[in-house]
Write a protein that holds these residues in place. Sequence first.
Motif, PDB file in Angstrom:
ATOM      1  N   PRO A 159     -19.744  13.610  -9.253  1.00 19.03           N
ATOM      2  CA  PRO A 159     -20.511  13.896 -10.470  1.00 19.03           C
ATOM      3  C   PRO A 159     -20.449  12.741 -11.469  1.00 19.03           C
ATOM      4  O   PRO A 159     -19.399  12.130 -11.645  1.00 19.03           O
ATOM      5  N   ALA A 160     -21.592  12.438 -12.092  1.00 18.96           N
ATOM      6  CA  ALA A 160     -21.630  11.405 -13.120  1.00 18.96           C
ATOM      7  C   ALA A 160     -20.673  11.798 -14.248  1.00 18.96           C
ATOM      8  O   ALA A 160     -20.481  12.980 -14.527  1.00 18.96           O
ATOM      9  N   ALA A 161     -20.067  10.813 -14.858  1.00 14.95           N
ATOM     10  CA  ALA A 161     -19.115  10.977 -15.967  1.00 14.95           C
ATOM     11  C   ALA A 161     -17.828  11.673 -15.552  1.00 14.95           C
ATOM     12  O   ALA A 161     -17.063  12.113 -16.404  1.00 14.95           O
ATOM     13  N   SER A 162     -17.567  11.746 -14.258  1.00 19.65           N
ATOM     14  CA  SER A 162     -16.357  12.439 -13.812  1.00 19.65           C
ATOM     15  C   SER A 162     -15.086  11.682 -14.212  1.00 19.65           C
ATOM     16  O   SER A 162     -14.060  12.311 -14.478  1.00 19.65           O
ATOM     17  N   ASP A 163     -15.150  10.351 -14.265  1.00 19.95           N
ATOM     18  CA  ASP A 163     -13.968   9.593 -14.687  1.00 19.95           C
ATOM     19  C   ASP A 163     -13.605   9.938 -16.129  1.00 19.95           C
ATOM     20  O   ASP A 163     -12.446  10.225 -16.429  1.00 19.95           O
ATOM     21  N   LEU A 164     -14.584   9.920 -17.008  1.00 17.32           N
ATOM     22  CA  LEU A 164     -14.324  10.247 -18.409  1.00 17.32           C
ATOM     23  C   LEU A 164     -13.846  11.691 -18.542  1.00 17.32           C
ATOM     24  O   LEU A 164     -12.867  11.957 -19.228  1.00 17.32           O
ATOM     25  N   ALA A 165     -14.513  12.606 -17.861  1.00 14.79           N
ATOM     26  CA  ALA A 165     -14.130  14.022 -17.938  1.00 14.79           C
ATOM     27  C   ALA A 165     -12.688  14.228 -17.473  1.00 14.79           C
ATOM     28  O   ALA A 165     -11.993  15.125 -17.967  1.00 14.79           O
ATOM     29  N   SER A 166     -12.235  13.391 -16.543  1.00 13.98           N
ATOM     30  CA  SER A 166     -10.864  13.487 -16.036  1.00 13.98           C
ATOM     31  C   SER A 166      -9.861  12.739 -16.914  1.00 13.98           C
ATOM     32  O   SER A 166      -8.668  12.729 -16.615  1.00 13.98           O
ATOM     33  N   GLY A 167     -10.370  12.080 -17.960  1.00 17.57           N
ATOM     34  CA  GLY A 167      -9.483  11.384 -18.877  1.00 17.57           C
ATOM     35  C   GLY A 167      -9.174   9.957 -18.495  1.00 17.57           C
ATOM     36  O   GLY A 167      -8.277   9.341 -19.068  1.00 17.57           O
ATOM     37  N   TYR A 168      -9.912   9.403 -17.519  1.00 18.64           N
ATOM     38  CA  TYR A 168      -9.697   8.021 -17.100  1.00 18.64           C
ATOM     39  C   TYR A 168     -10.555   7.102 -17.959  1.00 18.64           C
ATOM     40  O   TYR A 168     -11.774   7.171 -17.910  1.00 18.64           O
ATOM     41  N   LEU A 169      -9.888   6.243 -18.718  1.00 16.12           N
ATOM     42  CA  LEU A 169     -10.610   5.336 -19.603  1.00 16.12           C
ATOM     43  C   LEU A 169     -10.958   4.062 -18.856  1.00 16.12           C
ATOM     44  O   LEU A 169     -10.088   3.405 -18.292  1.00 16.12           O
ATOM     45  N   THR A 170     -12.235   3.748 -18.850  1.00 15.00           N
ATOM     46  CA  THR A 170     -12.764   2.593 -18.142  1.00 15.00           C
ATOM     47  C   THR A 170     -13.307   1.590 -19.146  1.00 15.00           C
ATOM     48  O   THR A 170     -13.318   1.850 -20.358  1.00 15.00           O
ATOM     49  N   ALA A 171     -13.794   0.456 -18.645  1.00 15.28           N
ATOM     50  CA  ALA A 171     -14.294  -0.597 -19.544  1.00 15.28           C
ATOM     51  C   ALA A 171     -15.315  -0.060 -20.545  1.00 15.28           C
ATOM     52  O   ALA A 171     -15.172  -0.312 -21.753  1.00 15.28           O
ATOM     53  N   LYS A 174      -0.334   4.405 -12.599  1.00 10.49           N
ATOM     54  CA  LYS A 174      -0.759   3.910 -13.915  1.00 10.49           C
ATOM     55  C   LYS A 174      -1.941   4.709 -14.441  1.00 10.49           C
ATOM     56  O   LYS A 174      -1.985   5.061 -15.621  1.00 10.49           O
ATOM     57  N   GLN A 175      -2.889   4.990 -13.564  1.00 11.29           N
ATOM     58  CA  GLN A 175      -4.065   5.754 -13.988  1.00 11.29           C
ATOM     59  C   GLN A 175      -3.652   7.139 -14.460  1.00 11.29           C
ATOM     60  O   GLN A 175      -4.105   7.611 -15.495  1.00 11.29           O
ATOM     61  N   GLY A 176      -2.773   7.780 -13.714  1.00  7.56           N
ATOM     62  CA  GLY A 176      -2.323   9.120 -14.092  1.00  7.56           C
ATOM     63  C   GLY A 176      -1.546   9.140 -15.395  1.00  7.56           C
ATOM     64  O   GLY A 176      -1.700  10.052 -16.204  1.00  7.56           O
ATOM     65  N   LEU A 177      -0.722   8.132 -15.610  1.00  7.48           N
ATOM     66  CA  LEU A 177       0.088   8.071 -16.832  1.00  7.48           C
ATOM     67  C   LEU A 177      -0.749   7.807 -18.079  1.00  7.48           C
ATOM     68  O   LEU A 177      -0.332   8.148 -19.183  1.00  7.48           O
ATOM     69  N   ASN A 178      -1.913   7.191 -17.898  1.00  7.06           N
ATOM     70  CA  ASN A 178      -2.740   6.823 -19.047  1.00  7.06           C
ATOM     71  C   ASN A 178      -3.917   7.761 -19.283  1.00  7.06           C
ATOM     72  O   ASN A 178      -4.801   7.439 -20.077  1.00  7.06           O
ATOM     73  N   ARG A 179      -3.935   8.910 -18.615  1.00  7.38           N
ATOM     74  CA  ARG A 179      -5.035   9.849 -18.831  1.00  7.38           C
ATOM     75  C   ARG A 179      -5.095  10.264 -20.298  1.00  7.38           C
ATOM     76  O   ARG A 179      -4.074  10.532 -20.915  1.00  7.38           O
TER      77      ARG A 179
END
Length: 184
Positions: free
Chosen positions: A91-103, A13-18
């Motif tokens: 690294p900080a902000a790595s989720d966003l940089a990878s395209g993972y949208l969080t809360a 799911k995470q990969g499909l929603n990047r």
Amino acid sequence: SRVIMDLAEGEIKQGLNRYDSGQSFSNYLEKSYCKTASLMANSSKAAGVLTGLDEEKLKSLHLFGKKLGLAFQVVDDILDFTGNDQQLGKPAASDLASGYLTAPVIYAIEEKPSLATFIEREFSREGDLKKSLDLVRESNAINKSRALAESFAGDARDAIKWLPESPSRRALMDLPEFVLRRLS
């Protein structure tokens, strides 16, 4: 086996929603359950199964672990914007940089729709990621995410109020606060 299936489903799911700026909050929560909270929920329930608890109590133990896991994930998502590399282990902000949208990102898009543009073009232009980080940090998204984590932590505590007084109960009741203290 349920936890392993959930983990695999969460990764997919995470990969499909990047880079999907239209991702719903419910999809984010489902992914978070699968990747983080399922382990805590099913482990909590398993302890009750091993001690022969009835179905209602097993459900409440599962709920405790689920809400604790969701609180943990939201805190982790907040730390992606407020923590440092050493605290995060990445690294900080790595989720966003990878395209993972969080809360925080989903909340920030609601408040600052221009953020979606940077995400949809996958931060391909110079300065896109920095502008995106600034938009998240300037919005009320971190505060809203903190309130969400606190709500999940409260739900976790409420789910196990029925446990008899003991050192184990006190330790379990302290876990949600321990999770929230990561934000301090």
